[in-house]
Structure formats: structure tokens, C-alpha cells
Write an enzyme that holds these catalytic residues in place. Structure first.
Site, PDB file in Angstrom:
ATOM      1  N   LYS A   1       0.853  -1.194   0.000  1.00 26.59           N
ATOM      2  CA  LYS A   1       0.000   0.000   0.000  1.00 26.59           C
ATOM      3  C   LYS A   1       0.890   1.246   0.000  1.00 26.59           C
ATOM      4  O   LYS A   1       1.877   1.297   0.741  1.00 26.59           O
ATOM      5  CB  LYS A   1      -0.900  -0.015   1.243  1.00 26.59           C
ATOM      6  CG  LYS A   1      -1.961   1.081   1.265  1.00 26.59           C
ATOM      7  CD  LYS A   1      -2.841   0.978   2.511  1.00 26.59           C
ATOM      8  CE  LYS A   1      -3.990   1.977   2.480  1.00 26.59           C
ATOM      9  NZ  LYS A   1      -4.871   1.871   3.670  1.00 26.59           N
TER      10      LYS A   1
ATOM     11  N   SER B   1      -9.786   2.102   2.455  1.00 29.11           N
ATOM     12  CA  SER B   1      -8.852   2.767   1.586  1.00 29.11           C
ATOM     13  C   SER B   1      -7.828   1.837   0.927  1.00 29.11           C
ATOM     14  O   SER B   1      -7.223   2.219  -0.070  1.00 29.11           O
ATOM     15  CB  SER B   1      -8.090   3.826   2.391  1.00 29.11           C
ATOM     16  OG  SER B   1      -7.290   3.212   3.374  1.00 29.11           O
TER      17      SER B   1
ATOM     18  N   SER C   1     -10.331   0.002   6.735  1.00 24.67           N
ATOM     19  CA  SER C   1      -9.646   0.111   5.443  1.00 24.67           C
ATOM     20  C   SER C   1      -8.948  -1.149   4.952  1.00 24.67           C
ATOM     21  O   SER C   1      -8.522  -1.199   3.797  1.00 24.67           O
ATOM     22  CB  SER C   1      -8.635   1.257   5.480  1.00 24.67           C
ATOM     23  OG  SER C   1      -9.290   2.489   5.319  1.00 24.67           O
TER      24      SER C   1
END
Ligand SMILES: [Mg+2]
Ligand SMILES: [Zn+2]
Lengths: 493, 95, 484
Positions: A78, A158, A182
Site C-alpha cells: 500500500k 482505503s 480500510s
């Protein structure tokens, strides 16, 4: 080549160990998959050269007999994790060109264990979002579509890029971070496994901060076994993070050998939220049946302050974010909009560098901390947190884990909710309480909606009891025995 | 609590985010909507509740007083939009 | 001491409170491992934590906590076993994270006191409100370039103790005495070097004025004054400015001001004009700071003798005047020097010589007692010669001057220059006889009742003996001879 990209983490480790293939071969297959999937927009930065170099080094180590716990496995990271010398953006314009001269502890742990980096995945800007649509680099597309429908769906957020990379077989596994859901929500939307560990289990050092008291890194994988393997590598005490907890990291995979027989599973009635589709309720019911069948005891429990977790979260998280994001000022890194006066340079830089959702949350956070409102908002929210934590503590006196749905719906369409912040925020209504209390939470794929989209169940555990959470997840995974995977429609184009 | 334009302008200034005048009304409505939704917390009696200080049930751990960092000026300045002679450079600050 | 100021409408009283930022003596910074040493090249003592880089986290330095506790104990203050670090949010070029980690509602040290040593040995108690730990900011240089400022983060993150006084002071002299005493306590404790020129100690000065007995007036805060002299000048200027405004019918605006030492005036700080709203909240990157009883106890047991205790002991054990004692204790090294001199000697004479001749000589050359050209042993040697009547106090001053220049022993100088005091009765009588013979007229006057001439004869005898005659003997013998 598709055989390589279909390998789970544990299967890949076995294959590598047996010498069936090399890390370079495995990595090359994934590099190609990444390149072929650019239409999904899962990556902000691809690092194929670095990936192949790391893979070659891994193969060399393996030949020399040095084999880490994730030796040779290609991962997606990420883009909230700082990676030394590699562009790190948090999917924000304001971090334009930022190459950290340091490595996050979690990624360092992964590289030390022999893993290989394929690239940095797209996310909601500064991890603020539940659909990946707030990214400066554009939204990520969910590899899943409703059968017979070409409409693009969001992957959740996210950690949408990481979830997509794992679901679309672009990476064997990925890192995520979870502040209010997330990891778990995009895992549910993409039919993958996502584990948010106990707060303090994984170091936050080198992860771009969103809300410091809530942020936790965790693994995103295709199976529970894979999550167990990766979790062990990511976790661990770090003296560079004052909130890191010095407690032994168990061998989660070995712990999976224990069944759920005799475990007491709590079902909190407050998680049956208004307007929740019947199929979500049915899935939850199914989950209870599976666990009962596996020998667990299912008990009704009450977590009375559940409904207040989300509004309280929308005080705490923006408040912390407004402060954490003050450092993006155009002085030491990232974007700068030139101006004659310093204050003007700040205001112009931050207006241009932050997207609408980030600006919105900074303003909310600034407001709730401002003179005269601090007690009414921030202190109130922290009191609500105490109540939420107390609810869980009390519940865990009589149960070993808690089962709930992960999300109130399956994945929705791109653009469907962007105009209504509160309806977007409601995506996290079932995941946020876990962050507010700092507990471990897992989303495990449990079935498909009637429209053919993945749905997840959430398992919540006691502090630092990720082992039990994974065991319960494994029982659900075994019982669900899902075989479906998204069609690789993006490749054809 | 509903926010007016002036309040939004004030917090935007505190947060150092330039907001064009014409965007203030829309932003005020949006933020007011969120705050109104947050107000459901008012129905919870928290008068006897202590605010949570941390979910980590521990206290601050001490580092020893050793010099373990620094001496890396180039790395510190590497990402700076403007630097000169070993300094970060910003528009003139008037004290 | 005049404590009131005169204005057109009558007398005014100043009310002064001080916030002192004292740099904690430690090798590394409060929350990072970068060095704290003064004077390094720009940005060479900066960790990524200090630079506020994304993902960086603070980890607290044990020694900084211990130093704060030590200082708290030295100020006879309450130590708070649980304290909390908060973020103070504001934007400034030399504040990398956009917030300063400080302590707001729950500081590590609570109420304490400080005793001021004023002129004439007088003392006055000033309350300490609190002491908290916080990070220093970096430094902006504004004169390198016409359109930009240069930022150096070497100081960013260095540990400071902010020590806040009650508004208990009424004159600039008291403010000066407060700073001197605080600095001396910090130096005794070894928790801050107190070096104001290098910025290790800076004062924010809160000044207001009122009619005696009236409630407090509106105060102005003069930021970051870096010498005791400037603090005093700034107070005098600021109080006068406020009185003039009020007497002209105006009102004082609460604001932050800057002292311009070159112009000798204070002025409003533009950069601080923005509404203050620091949005304090507990730093979520940190946990509560807990100081265990055991740690407090062990620090308490290791405290050195502090200035006030030393003063009391010097007065008690050496019988020296309170004022001399308060001069001696200002620096531990001075008191140590005195004690080395006084050991086994006349303590009052020793105190006189140390606080008188020696300190005057050191002052003149701008030296510290630690690099005194005359060691304690040598000064002791000189005093020994006075005590055993080898030389007179008068001659001793000459010897002292020679010692300053040459560094030689007093005894050697006395021998070399033949300064040994004459105690031979016969020799002194010879001088007296000669003086009386040469001043027959004066002798007659004396004998006819003009007693005052006694001093004249003493002077003449001393002069004729080259200052070496023992003054007591001269007195005694002269009296006899004059009596006839
Ligand atoms: Mg102050
Ligand atoms: Zn301060």
C-alpha cells in the site's frame, strides 16, 4: 503463467521450497500480470526492476540455504508505507515526488523475511475513504463485476489497490492499513482475506499517519493460511514506535491447527443495522451455523454503544488527521505552490495538494479541536471510546470471539456515493468499533451476494488474540469453500 | 451545530487551507451536515465516563540518552522543494 | 528599594511573571537520537523525526525525564507521577510537524518556590506555577537573502523545560534576581547549562502595570529575551510604555511583543498576530508518562547541596555575613573556592578577600573563578601571611596585585620585595623618635590637647617605615611616647 499467479502464499512457499520454480519466475509472472492490469489502476508505482532484482537475490539466498518466512514471495505494498528510495505518495498530490530516505518497519520486516516488492498500490488519499475514489491518481476498479454487467464497481477503501491486486492475482499478497475498516471493507468487497491486528501489534513507524490512535497495518491475502504466515512476519515489537507493544508474536499458522471446537462466539444484536439487506443477515446466520457445525458455541451478546462508534470516529479520526497532516506544508518535501509570504505558501500549497475529502476532514478536525469545542467534541468522543471499549471488555468475559458481517452491502458502483459523505461513511459502521477499541478484526470471504458479488464476515477478537480470530476465520473459509474468482476481463482489453 | 461561512473561513485559516470565497457556502453546508450527524452523540450520558487515553494498556517506554541519529544533512534536505547552503528555504518570514 | 514607578497620575506598580525555557542537558534530543550540541553546521543534527518526515514517530529520552524530575525536586516542587504530552498545533517554518509536543493540562512538575537573593542579603519568595517538558523549534535566519528565510532544524526537538513563575515579581531587579537564582539552581543540579548567549536559557516576560492595590492589569508577553540585562531593560521599557498609554486614556491590548535590544524597545510581533488557537490535544503517538516512586526517590537522594542550603551553611559554619554568602552561592564554583580558602583560616577575612579583591579582579578581566589566576591555595597563603602578622592588610593588597600579574606565591613575593612587617619594638621606637623630633611643633600642639593629631603621627610613622611597621605596635608605642 496463470498457474503462478493463482498460487496462494503458502502454495508458492512450498513450490519454491521444493524447487519447482524460482522466485524470479514467480515474480516475473506477477510483474506481467501487473502490467496487463493497468486498467484496474491498482498501482500508483510499479517497481518491476526492483522486483526482479529482489527475486534474484532471494533465489541466491535460497541456494545458499538462507530461507526467510516469506522467501521469494512477490507482494504489493500500500502506498502509505514509506519505502526507501521509492516514490511514496499516500495517493496525494501533496506528496509529489516524495522518495523517503527510510523504510517502514513493517516493510523492512517483510524484506528481511525474503519478500519481493512489485510496487506501491493505490489508496484513498491519505487513507481517507471507503471506495478508493478519493485518490489523486484516480479510483481503483474492483476486479469483480456483476455477472453479465459491465459496470465498474469500487474495490472499497482505503486499501482498495492492495485488495484489487490480491483479488485480481496481480500479487500473492499485499499490505494494507486499517483506521476504520480500510483493510476489512475492501477485503469484503473483493473476496479476499484482510486482517487488522490489535493496535500496537504492528509498528506504525514509517507508515504515513492518518489517525495515530487507530491506524494499524495488516495483511491482505487470498486465504487464512496466507494471512497467518504474513501476519507473523509483519508483527513485532518496535522500539521506534512508542505505542508498539512488547509481546511475543505467536506462530499463527501453527495455531490454525486447533479447531474452533468449544470456542464461544458472540453475536452482537446491535450489528443488525437499519436497512441491512436480508442477504447480509442470511450470510451472518449461515456463518453462525457453520461455526456451530464446527463445534463452537454461539451466544447472543450486547455491545450497547455500537451505534455511537461511527460518529465518535468522525471526531477522533479527523482531529488526529488535522494535526498529522499539518506537516504537509511545502517546506521539507512534496508539493510547493510558490508565494511571496509563508502563510500564503502554506495555504495555497495545502489547497492545491489535498483533495476534497482530505480538506473536508482536516476542516472538521480543526473545528472539533478548536477553542470552545474541544470538550464538546473531542473529549466526548474519547469518552464514547471508553464506553465502546468497556462493552467489548465485558463481552469478552463470556465469549472468545465475536462474529458480525464486515459491511452492510456488497461493492457498489464507481461514483454512486461520492456526493454524500455520510452515506459513504456508513460503509464502515460495522468495522469502526474494532478500531475504536484497538481490537483485532478479520474479514473472511463467506459467500456471494445474489448478484454474484463477494461478501465477507468479520471476526473480532480479544486484544492480541489474532490466533483465535484466524482460527474462526479458517472455520468459515473451510465451510464456505468458495471457488469463484473474478474473471480476468481487464486482460482482454 | 451548523457552521456559518465566517466559521468555515476561520477554521480554513487555522488549518492553512486556502478556500475561495465562493466555495465557503457549499463547504459550510457540507460540514454542517456531518456535524449534525455527529450530534447524535449528545444523547449519550458521559458525565461519569473518563475519556480514553489510549487503547494500549501501558505507559511511555524510555529510550536511553545516546546519539543514534543525525549527520545526514543531504538525506534530510533531499526532498525539499527549495534548499540552499544546507538550509531549507521558505518565503521571507517577518517576525 | 523603590518598587513603584511614577507617572503623571501617581504611582504605578509593575507585575511581572516569567516563563523560562531552559534547555535540558542531555546528549540526544527529547524524542529523537540526534545530537543537541551547540554550534553545529545547519541541519547536521537532524533526524527524520525532527524534520517531521511522514511516518516518523517520537520516542522519549529517559535522561530528559530524569532531568525534569531533578529540576522539580530542586525547585521544591511537586512531581506529578503521571503526566501527559499534548500537541500544540500551529504553523511556522521552523516547526516541522506543524505542532510542538508539549505538556498542557498535566505537566510533569507542579507548584514550587524559588527564593530571590536581593541587595543587602534581603530575600523574597517567588512561586513556581509549573514545569513542563517540550520540544524546541528550529531556527529561521532572515538575513541571508532579501526574499527568503533559511531554516535550520538542528535545535528542532531539543528538550526544553518550560518553567513558569507566578506573577510575583514587582521590579526589574527582582526579575533579574529570579533569573540569576533559577540559573544557579539549574547549574547546581546540572540540568541546564544556563548559557543565555547560546540560547540554552530564554525568558518570556509577562508585564502589566496597576495602581498599588488594584487588580492585575492587562499583560503583554515579551518573547524570547536572551539576557538578564535585556530582560530588565525590556521590563522597564514595557512598563513605562503601558503607563504612558493608560495615562493618555488608552487601554493595553494583550499581545505578544519582541524586545529589540538595539533600539532598547519592545514592539508587537507580526507573526503572532493571528488568533491563537493551539488546538491542544493529547499526542496519540505517545502514552502517559509515568515516573515511578523509586525513580523520584533515587533522584532526590542524589541531589547536590543547593544554593539556599549552601547559603545557610556558609552563614552558620563560617559566620560570614548573609550578603557575602548570597554572593558566594550564586555559582557553586565560587562557593567551593571560598571554602577551599577558608579551610583552617579566618573565615571572615577569607570571605572579604574572595568576595572583595578576588571577585573585583575577576570581574575586571571577565574571568570565572574556575580560571582564576590566583588559586585558592595561593590566596590562602596570602591570608596566612596577614593572620600571622608577616604583612599588614595594606601590604597584602600590593602583594595580591603582584600575584595577579606573576602568579607567584605570596610568601615569595614578600621575601623578594622585603615586605615583611616590622615587629621589632626597638626599630619602631627609633622611627617614632625620628618623627617626633622632626615635628616638634605638632608634638607641642598634641600635648596641649589636640588629640586629633594622633592620626597624623601614625601616618608619618607608617610612611617612614615604608608601610611595613606593624600598625598595632605603632599605635601602642606611639601612645606611650606622645604621653611623654
Ligand atoms: Mg510561553
Ligand atoms: Zn514553551
Amino acid at each position: 503463467m496463470s498457474a503462478f499467479t493463482d498460487l496462494t502464499l503458502t502454495a508458492a512457499l512450498e513450490g519454491l521450497a521444493k524447487g519447482d520454480f524460482t522466485s524470479v519466475e514467480l515474480t516475473r509472472a506477477h510483474v506481467e500480470a501487473v502490467e496487463a492490469a493497468r486498467g484496474l489502476n491498482a498501482f500508483v508505482t510499479e517497481t518491476p526492476d526492483q522486483a526482479l532484482k529482489m527475486a534474484a537475490e532471494s533465489d541466491t539466498r535460497r541456494k545458499a540455504g538462507t530461507v526467510g518466512l516469506m522467501e521469494g514471495v512477490p507482494l504489493a505494498i500500500k502506498d502509505l508505507f514509506c519505502t526507501k528510495g521509492v516514490l511514496t505518495t499516500a495517493s496525494s498530490h501533496i506528496l509529489d515526488g516524495f522518495k523517503p530516505p527510510y523504510e517502514s518497519t513493517v516493510t523492512a520486516n517483510l524484506w528481511k523475511a525474503g519478500a519481493v516488492m512489485l510496487g506501491k498500490t493505490n489508496l484513498d488519499e491519505f487513507a481517507m475513504g471507503s471506495s478508493n475514489e478519493t485518490s489523486y491518481y484516480g479510483g481503483v476498479v474492483n476486479p469483480w463485476r456483476k455477472p453479465g454487467d459491465n459496470k465498474n464497481l469500487v474495490p472499497g477503501g482505503s486499501s482498495g489497490g492492495s485488495a484489487t491486486a490480491v483479488a485480481a492475482r496481480l500479487a500473492i499478497a499485499a499490505t494494507g492499513t486499517d483506521t476504520g475498516g480500510s483493510i476489512r471493507q475492501p477485503a469484503a468487497f473483493t473476496g479476499t482475506v484482510g486482517l487488522k491486528p490489535t493496535y500496537g501489534r504492528c509498528s506504525r513507524f514509517g507508515i504515513v499517519a492518518f489517525a495515530s490512535s487507530l491506524d494499524q497495518a495488516g495483511p491482505m491475502t487470498r486465504t487464512i493460511d496466507d494471512a497467518a504466515v504474513m501476519m507473523r512476519v509483519m508483527a513485532g515489537f518496535d522500539d521506534k514506535d512508542s505505542t508498539s507493544v512488547d509481546i511475543a508474536v505467536p506462530d499463527y499458522r501453527a495455531d490454525l491447527a486447533q479447531s474452533v471446537k468449544g470456542l464461544r462466539i458472540g453475536i452482537p444484536k446491535e450489528y443488525r443495522v437499519d436497512g441491512m439487506p436480508a442477504e447480509i443477515d442470511a450470510l451472518w446466520q449461515q456463518g453462525m451455523e457453520w461455526l456451530k457445525a464446527a463445534g463452537a458455541e454461539v451466544k447472543d451478546i450486547s455491545l450497547p454503544h455500537t451505534q455511537y462508534a461511527l460518529p465518535a470516529y468522525y471526531i477522533v479520526a479527523p482531529a488526529e488527521a488535522s494535526s498529522n497532516l499539518a506537516r504537509y506544508d511545502g517546506v521539507r518535501f512534496g508539493l510547493r505552490v510558490p508565494a511571496d509570504e509563508l502563510a500564503d505558501m502554506y495555504a495555497q500549497t495545502r489547497a492545491a495538494g489535498f483533495g476534497a475529502e482530505v480538506r473536508r476532514r482536516i476542516l472538521i478536525g480543526t473545528y472539533v479541536l478548536s477553542a470552545g469545542y474541544y470538550d464538546a467534541y473531542y473529549v466526548k468522543a474519547q469518552k464514547i471510546r471508553t464506553l465502546i471499549l468497556n462493552d467489548f471488555t465485558k463481552a469478552f468475559e463470556s465469549v472468545d470471539a465475536i462474529l458480525t458481517p464486515t459491511t452492510p452491502t456488497a461493492a457498489f458502483g464507481l461514483g454512486d456515493k461520492v456526493d454524500d459523505p455520510v452515506s459513504m461513511y456508513l460503509n464502515d459502521v460495522l468495522t469502526v468499533p474494532v478500531n475504536m477499541a484497538g481490537l483485532p478484526g478479520l474479514s473472511v470471504p463467506a459467500g456471494l451476494s445474489k448478484e454474484g458479488l463477494p461478501l465477507g464476515l468479520q471476526v473480532i477478537g480479544k486484544p492480541f488474540d489474532e490466533s483465535t480470530v484466524l482460527r474462526v476465520g479458517k472455520a468459515i473459509e473451510d465451510a464456505a469453500a468458495l471457488k469463484q474468482k473474478p474473471e480476468a476481463w481487464w486482460r482482454a482489453a | 451545530m451548523s457552521l456559518d461561512k465566517a466559521t468555515v473561513a476561520h477554521i480554513a485559516k487555522l488549518a492553512r487551507i486556502a478556500v475561495p470565497e465562493q466555495d465557503l457556502p457549499g463547504l459550510a453546508t457540507e460540514l454542517s451536515g456531518i456535524l449534525k450527524w455527529i450530534e447524535q452523540l449528545d444523547s449519550v450520558d458521559t458525565s461519569k465516563v473518563e475519556p480514553l487515553s489510549s487503547v494500549v494498556n501501558a505507559t511511555l517506554r524510555f529510550r536511553e540518552d545516546n546519539i543514534t541519529d543525525g549527520g545526514q544533512r543531504d538525506a534530510v534536505l533531499a526532498n525539499a522543494p527549495v534548499s540552499a547552503q544546507g538550509f531549507f528555504v521558505v518565503p521571507k518570514v517577518v517576525e | 528599594m523603590a518598587t513603584l514607578l511614577h507617572g503623571a497620575t501617581g504611582e504605578w506598580e509593575m507585575v511581572i511573571g516569567l516563563e523560562v525555557h531552559a534547555q535540558v542537558t542531555s546528549k540526544a534530543k527529547l524524542f529523537s537520537g540526534a545530537a543537541t550540541e551547540f554550534g553545529a553546521e545547519p541541519n547536521t543534527q537532524v533526524s527524520f523525526v525532527d524534520a517531521g518526515m511522514p511516518g516518523m514517530l517520537p520516542v522519549i529520552n529517559r535522561v530528559c525525564v530524569e532531568q525534569a524530575v531533578r529540576t522539580g525536586l530542586g525547585l521544591k516542587a511537586q512531581i506529578n507521577k503521571v503526566s501527559v504530552f499534548d500537541r500544540k498545533n500551529y504553523f511556522y517554518a521552523d516547526l516541522p510537524a506543524g505542532y510542538q509536543i508539549s505538556q498542557y493540562l498535566q505537566p510533569i512538575v507542579g507548584k514550587g518556590t524559588i527564593i530571590l537573593d536581593l541587595a543587602g542579603g534581603e530575600t523574597r519568595e517567588v512561586g513556581i506555577t509549573r514545569l513542563h517538558l517540550e520540544q524546541d523549534a528550529g531556527k529561521s535566519l532572515h538575513d541571508q537573502d532579501p526574499s527568503s528565510s533559511f531554516v535550520d532544524l538542528n535545535r528542532a526537538g531539543v528538550a526544553l523545560m518550560e518553567i513558569v513563575s507566578e506573577p510575583d515579581m514587582r521590579t526589574a531587579e527582582e526579575a533579574g534576581a529570579y533569573l540569576r537564582k533559577l540559573r544557579s539552581i539549574l547549574r547546581y543540579l546540572g540540568t541546564c547549562d544556563g548559557n543565555m548567549e547560546q540560547g540554552s536559557m530564554r525568558a518570556d516576560v509577562n508585564v502589566s502595570v496597576r495602581k498599588p492595590g488594584a487588580p492585575f492589569g492587562t499583560r503583554c508577553e515579551i518573547k524570547n529575551v536572551n539576557s538578564i540585562r535585556y530582560v530588565q531593560q525590556a521590563i522597564e521599557y514595557e512598563a513605562r510604555r503601558q503607563i504612558d498609554i493608560i495615562e493618555d486614556g488608552g487601554t493595553i491590548k494583550q499581545e505578544t511583543r519582541l524586545y529589540d535590544a538595539r533600539k532598547g524597545e519592545t514592539r508587537s510581533m507580526r507573526s503572532k498576530e493571528d488568533a491563537h488557537d493551539y488546538r491542544y490535544f493529547p499526542d496519540p503517538d505517545l502514552l502517559p508518562l509515568v515516573v515511578q516512586d523509586g525513580l523520584i526517590k533515587s533522584i532526590a537522594e542524589s541531589l547536590p547541596e543547593l544554593p539556599d542550603e549552601k547559603k545557610a551553611r556558609l552563614v552558620r559554619d563560617y559566620g560570614i555575613p548573609l550578603y557575602d554568602a548570597s554572593v558566594l552561592i550564586l555559582e557553586k564554583e565560587r562557593a567551593d573556592f571560598f571554602e577551599a580558602v577558608a579551610k583552617g583560616r579566618d573565615s571572615k577575612l577569607s570571605a572579604n578577600w574572595v568576595t572583595g579583591e578576588l571577585f573585583a579582579a575577576l570581574n575586571k578581566t571577565g574571568r570565572d573563578v574556575t580560571d582564576s589566576p590566583i588559586s585558592a591555595a595561593k590566596l590562602g597563603g596570602l591570608i596566612d601571611l596577614i593572620s600571622d602578622n608577616t604583612i599588614s592588610g595594606r601590604i597584602a593588597k600590593d602583594v595580591f596585585e603582584i600575584m595577579l600579574e606573576t602568579g607567584k606565591d605570596a610568601g615569595a613575593i614578600v621575601e623578594e620585595k622585603g615586605l615583611r612587617q616590622v615587629t621589632d619594638t626597638g626599630a619602631i621606637e627609633g622611627v617614632i623618635d625620628a618623627v617626633l623630633a622632626a615635628n616638634a611643633d605638632k608634638l607641642a600642639e598634641y600635648r596641649s590637647g589636640k588629640d586629633k593629631l594622633f592620626g597624623f603621627f601614625v601616618g608619618q610613622v607608617m610612611k617612614q617605615s615604608g608601610g611595613k611597621a606593624n600598625p598595632a605596635l605603632v599605635n601602642e608605642l606611639l601612645k606611650k611616647k606622645l604621653a611623654g
